[in-house]
Design a protein around this motif. Structure first.
Motif, PDB file in Angstrom:
ATOM      1  N   UNK A 150       0.820  -1.211   0.000  1.00 52.37           N
ATOM      2  CA  UNK A 150       0.000   0.000   0.000  1.00 52.37           C
ATOM      3  C   UNK A 150       0.854   1.262   0.000  1.00 52.37           C
ATOM      4  N   UNK A 151       1.961   1.227   0.731  1.00 53.43           N
ATOM      5  CA  UNK A 151       2.720   2.459   0.958  1.00 53.43           C
ATOM      6  C   UNK A 151       3.867   2.710  -0.017  1.00 53.43           C
ATOM      7  N   UNK A 152       4.360   1.686  -0.702  1.00 49.01           N
ATOM      8  CA  UNK A 152       5.527   1.855  -1.562  1.00 49.01           C
ATOM      9  C   UNK A 152       5.117   2.237  -2.979  1.00 49.01           C
ATOM     10  N   UNK A 153       5.633   3.351  -3.471  1.00 52.67           N
ATOM     11  CA  UNK A 153       5.349   3.725  -4.868  1.00 52.67           C
ATOM     12  C   UNK A 153       5.943   2.690  -5.834  1.00 52.67           C
ATOM     13  N   UNK A 154       5.255   2.466  -6.933  1.00 51.15           N
ATOM     14  CA  UNK A 154       5.760   1.582  -7.970  1.00 51.15           C
ATOM     15  C   UNK A 154       5.334   0.139  -7.848  1.00 51.15           C
ATOM     16  N   UNK A 155       4.499  -0.190  -6.861  1.00 54.43           N
ATOM     17  CA  UNK A 155       4.036  -1.572  -6.718  1.00 54.43           C
ATOM     18  C   UNK A 155       3.074  -1.922  -7.848  1.00 54.43           C
ATOM     19  N   UNK A 156       2.145  -1.039  -8.134  1.00 52.11           N
ATOM     20  CA  UNK A 156       1.205  -1.260  -9.240  1.00 52.11           C
ATOM     21  C   UNK A 156       1.916  -0.950 -10.558  1.00 52.11           C
TER      22      UNK A 156
END
Length: 173
Positions: free
Chosen positions: A116-122
Protein backbone atom coordinates in the motif's frame (compact mmCIF):
# COMPACT_ATOMS: atom_id res chain seq x y z
CA UNK A 1 -11.95 -26.44 37.01
CA UNK A 2 -10.06 -25.03 34.03
CA UNK A 3 -7.58 -22.30 34.77
CA UNK A 4 -6.22 -19.73 32.37
CA UNK A 5 -2.87 -21.53 32.41
CA UNK A 6 -4.51 -24.70 31.08
CA UNK A 7 -6.14 -22.95 28.14
CA UNK A 8 -2.95 -22.20 26.23
CA UNK A 9 -0.01 -24.54 25.98
CA UNK A 10 3.23 -23.77 24.22
CA UNK A 11 4.98 -26.51 22.31
CA UNK A 12 7.58 -26.97 19.65
CA UNK A 13 5.61 -26.67 16.42
CA UNK A 14 6.97 -29.85 14.88
CA UNK A 15 5.98 -31.92 17.92
CA UNK A 16 2.30 -31.03 17.85
CA UNK A 17 -0.81 -33.07 17.32
CA UNK A 18 -0.61 -35.40 14.35
CA UNK A 19 2.17 -35.45 11.80
CA UNK A 20 3.59 -31.95 11.88
CA UNK A 21 7.18 -32.90 11.15
CA UNK A 22 6.93 -31.06 7.83
CA UNK A 23 6.75 -27.86 9.86
CA UNK A 24 10.48 -28.31 10.41
CA UNK A 25 10.94 -27.45 6.73
CA UNK A 26 9.12 -24.17 7.29
CA UNK A 27 11.12 -23.41 10.43
CA UNK A 28 14.50 -23.99 8.82
CA UNK A 29 13.58 -22.18 5.61
CA UNK A 30 12.58 -19.16 7.70
CA UNK A 31 15.83 -19.45 9.67
CA UNK A 32 17.88 -19.33 6.45
CA UNK A 33 15.90 -16.33 5.19
CA UNK A 34 16.23 -14.39 8.45
CA UNK A 35 19.95 -15.17 8.78
CA UNK A 36 20.65 -14.19 5.20
CA UNK A 37 18.49 -11.08 5.05
CA UNK A 38 19.46 -10.05 8.58
CA UNK A 39 23.15 -10.33 7.79
CA UNK A 40 22.69 -8.36 4.56
CA UNK A 41 21.19 -5.45 6.53
CA UNK A 42 24.72 -4.64 7.72
CA UNK A 43 25.80 -3.76 4.16
CA UNK A 44 25.35 -0.40 2.46
CA UNK A 45 23.94 -2.20 -0.58
CA UNK A 46 21.01 -3.65 1.40
CA UNK A 47 20.45 -0.48 3.41
CA UNK A 48 20.00 1.45 0.17
CA UNK A 49 17.82 -1.33 -1.26
CA UNK A 50 15.31 -1.24 1.59
CA UNK A 51 15.40 2.55 2.03
CA UNK A 52 12.40 3.24 -0.27
CA UNK A 53 10.24 0.70 1.57
CA UNK A 54 11.09 2.23 4.95
CA UNK A 55 10.87 5.83 3.78
CA UNK A 56 7.31 5.40 2.51
CA UNK A 57 6.05 3.20 5.33
CA UNK A 58 3.85 4.88 7.94
CA UNK A 59 4.91 2.12 10.36
CA UNK A 60 8.66 2.36 9.82
CA UNK A 61 9.60 5.77 8.41
CA UNK A 62 10.51 7.01 11.89
CA UNK A 63 13.55 4.70 11.77
CA UNK A 64 15.15 6.84 9.05
CA UNK A 65 14.38 10.01 10.97
CA UNK A 66 15.97 8.76 14.19
CA UNK A 67 18.79 6.55 12.91
CA UNK A 68 19.41 7.38 9.25
CA UNK A 69 19.35 4.91 6.39
CA UNK A 70 22.21 2.67 7.57
CA UNK A 71 21.17 2.86 11.24
CA UNK A 72 17.62 1.80 10.38
CA UNK A 73 19.04 -1.09 8.38
CA UNK A 74 21.20 -2.11 11.36
CA UNK A 75 18.15 -2.13 13.65
CA UNK A 76 16.14 -4.24 11.20
CA UNK A 77 19.15 -6.55 10.81
CA UNK A 78 19.37 -7.08 14.57
CA UNK A 79 15.63 -7.82 14.71
CA UNK A 80 15.88 -10.28 11.82
CA UNK A 81 18.89 -12.05 13.33
CA UNK A 82 17.04 -12.17 16.67
CA UNK A 83 14.08 -13.75 14.88
CA UNK A 84 16.40 -16.36 13.39
CA UNK A 85 17.87 -17.06 16.83
CA UNK A 86 14.40 -17.47 18.36
CA UNK A 87 13.36 -19.81 15.54
CA UNK A 88 16.52 -21.89 16.05
CA UNK A 89 15.97 -22.06 19.82
CA UNK A 90 12.34 -22.90 19.09
CA UNK A 91 13.39 -26.28 17.74
CA UNK A 92 14.34 -27.09 21.35
CA UNK A 93 12.25 -24.87 23.67
CA UNK A 94 8.49 -24.34 23.22
CA UNK A 95 8.48 -20.71 24.36
CA UNK A 96 11.01 -19.85 21.64
CA UNK A 97 9.00 -21.76 19.06
CA UNK A 98 6.08 -19.42 19.73
CA UNK A 99 8.28 -16.31 20.08
CA UNK A 100 10.18 -16.91 16.84
CA UNK A 101 7.00 -17.65 14.92
CA UNK A 102 5.33 -14.52 16.36
CA UNK A 103 8.34 -12.36 15.45
CA UNK A 104 8.32 -13.79 11.94
CA UNK A 105 4.58 -13.22 11.61
CA UNK A 106 4.92 -9.58 12.69
CA UNK A 107 7.77 -9.07 10.23
CA UNK A 108 5.70 -10.27 7.29
CA UNK A 109 2.56 -8.45 8.39
CA UNK A 110 4.61 -5.25 8.27
CA UNK A 111 6.17 -6.02 4.89
CA UNK A 112 2.74 -6.76 3.41
CA UNK A 113 1.77 -3.16 4.26
CA UNK A 114 4.48 -2.05 1.82
CA UNK A 115 2.05 -3.03 -0.97
CA UNK A 116 0.00 0.00 0.00
CA UNK A 117 2.72 2.46 0.96
CA UNK A 118 5.53 1.85 -1.56
CA UNK A 119 5.35 3.72 -4.87
CA UNK A 120 5.76 1.58 -7.97
CA UNK A 121 4.04 -1.57 -6.72
CA UNK A 122 1.21 -1.26 -9.24
CA UNK A 123 2.26 -1.55 -12.88
CA UNK A 124 0.71 1.39 -14.78
CA UNK A 125 1.56 0.00 -18.24
CA UNK A 126 -0.55 -3.08 -17.45
CA UNK A 127 -3.50 -1.05 -16.21
CA UNK A 128 -2.43 -0.52 -12.60
CA UNK A 129 -3.40 -2.62 -9.63
CA UNK A 130 -3.93 -5.65 -9.49
CA UNK A 131 -1.10 -5.84 -12.06
CA UNK A 132 2.10 -5.54 -10.04
CA UNK A 133 5.57 -4.53 -11.09
CA UNK A 134 8.53 -6.91 -11.09
CA UNK A 135 10.22 -4.72 -8.51
CA UNK A 136 8.99 -3.88 -5.96
CA UNK A 137 5.60 -5.62 -6.49
CA UNK A 138 6.67 -9.18 -7.23
CA UNK A 139 9.50 -8.86 -4.70
CA UNK A 140 6.90 -8.17 -2.00
CA UNK A 141 4.48 -10.85 -3.20
CA UNK A 142 6.70 -13.65 -1.84
CA UNK A 143 6.02 -12.30 1.66
CA UNK A 144 2.50 -13.74 1.47
CA UNK A 145 3.97 -17.24 1.49
CA UNK A 146 6.43 -16.33 4.24
CA UNK A 147 3.55 -14.91 6.29
CA UNK A 148 1.60 -18.14 5.79
CA UNK A 149 4.62 -20.21 6.88
CA UNK A 150 5.03 -18.01 9.95
CA UNK A 151 1.35 -18.34 10.86
CA UNK A 152 1.50 -22.14 10.47
CA UNK A 153 4.41 -22.31 12.91
CA UNK A 154 2.72 -19.90 15.30
CA UNK A 155 -0.57 -21.80 15.34
CA UNK A 156 1.25 -25.10 15.84
CA UNK A 157 3.37 -23.61 18.64
CA UNK A 158 0.51 -22.10 20.64
CA UNK A 159 -2.07 -24.71 21.48
CA UNK A 160 -5.45 -23.44 22.58
CA UNK A 161 -9.19 -24.02 22.51
CA UNK A 162 -9.39 -23.34 18.76
CA UNK A 163 -7.25 -26.43 18.06
CA UNK A 164 -9.37 -28.66 20.30
CA UNK A 165 -12.51 -27.57 18.47
CA UNK A 166 -10.87 -28.30 15.13
CA UNK A 167 -9.61 -31.71 16.28
CA UNK A 168 -12.96 -32.73 17.71
CA UNK A 169 -14.59 -31.98 14.35
CA UNK A 170 -12.03 -34.22 12.66
CA UNK A 171 -12.48 -36.99 15.22
CA UNK A 172 -8.91 -36.61 16.48
CA UNK A 173 -9.67 -36.06 20.17
Amino acid sequence: MTTQANRFRLQIAERGVGSLSFLALLRWALVVIFLWFGGMKFTAYEAQGIAPFIAHSPLMSWLHILFGIQGASYIIGVLELSTAAALIAGAIKPVFSALGAAMSTITYLITITFFISTPGVAEPTAGGFPAISAAPGQFLLKDLVLLAASLCLLCASVQGPWLKAENSQNGNL
